[in-house]
Design a protein around this motif. Sequence first.
Motif, PDB file in Angstrom:
ATOM      1  N   ARG A 148       0.832  -1.209   0.000  1.00  0.00           N
ATOM      2  CA  ARG A 148       0.000   0.000   0.000  1.00  0.00           C
ATOM      3  C   ARG A 148       0.862   1.253   0.000  1.00  0.00           C
ATOM      4  O   ARG A 148       0.513   2.257  -0.605  1.00  0.00           O
ATOM      5  N   LYS A 149       1.984   1.165   0.682  1.00  0.00           N
ATOM      6  CA  LYS A 149       2.902   2.306   0.712  1.00  0.00           C
ATOM      7  C   LYS A 149       3.368   2.645  -0.697  1.00  0.00           C
ATOM      8  O   LYS A 149       3.408   3.815  -1.081  1.00  0.00           O
ATOM      9  N   GLY A 162      -1.402  10.146   0.309  1.00  0.00           N
ATOM     10  CA  GLY A 162      -0.886   9.654   1.576  1.00  0.00           C
ATOM     11  C   GLY A 162      -1.326   8.221   1.829  1.00  0.00           C
ATOM     12  O   GLY A 162      -2.398   7.796   1.396  1.00  0.00           O
ATOM     13  N   MET A 163      -0.491   7.482   2.534  1.00  0.00           N
ATOM     14  CA  MET A 163      -0.820   6.095   2.845  1.00  0.00           C
ATOM     15  C   MET A 163      -2.052   6.014   3.742  1.00  0.00           C
ATOM     16  O   MET A 163      -2.883   5.123   3.581  1.00  0.00           O
ATOM     17  N   SER A 164      -2.194   6.957   4.659  1.00  0.00           N
ATOM     18  CA  SER A 164      -3.372   6.935   5.529  1.00  0.00           C
ATOM     19  C   SER A 164      -4.649   7.177   4.722  1.00  0.00           C
ATOM     20  O   SER A 164      -5.694   6.595   5.013  1.00  0.00           O
ATOM     21  N   THR A 165      -4.555   8.004   3.704  1.00  0.00           N
ATOM     22  CA  THR A 165      -5.704   8.251   2.830  1.00  0.00           C
ATOM     23  C   THR A 165      -6.087   6.973   2.098  1.00  0.00           C
ATOM     24  O   THR A 165      -7.263   6.590   2.056  1.00  0.00           O
ATOM     25  N   LEU A 166      -5.091   6.294   1.534  1.00  0.00           N
ATOM     26  CA  LEU A 166      -5.358   5.046   0.824  1.00  0.00           C
ATOM     27  C   LEU A 166      -5.934   3.997   1.767  1.00  0.00           C
ATOM     28  O   LEU A 166      -6.907   3.317   1.421  1.00  0.00           O
ATOM     29  N   ASN A 167      -5.371   3.883   2.956  1.00  0.00           N
ATOM     30  CA  ASN A 167      -5.890   2.927   3.937  1.00  0.00           C
ATOM     31  C   ASN A 167      -7.337   3.242   4.306  1.00  0.00           C
ATOM     32  O   ASN A 167      -8.157   2.337   4.460  1.00  0.00           O
TER      33      ASN A 167
END
Length: 91
Positions: free
Chosen positions: A24-25, A34-39
Amino acid sequence: MNLKKSDAFKSEAIQLALTSGLSRKQVASDLGIGMSTLNKWVSQHKHDDLMSGPHDDVQKELARLRKENRILKEERDILKKATVFFASQKR
């Protein structure tokens, strides 16, 4: 800079995150998010998919539970009748 991403972009990002084999990173980095957005998008997608309606496995489990419930009610009714019968025999 906070730019709103289109639904199509989000869908593609989610599919890449779930099926590409990349971390995901890496997906987030490649897409410039951002990774948090994708998560967050992936989590929301999984939740929405789960809640989107009946699934085969859920329907099978529901049918199994209904059958089990029917059997248990029949067994309960038999025990009630037996209890009444034996109680009347003791008098």
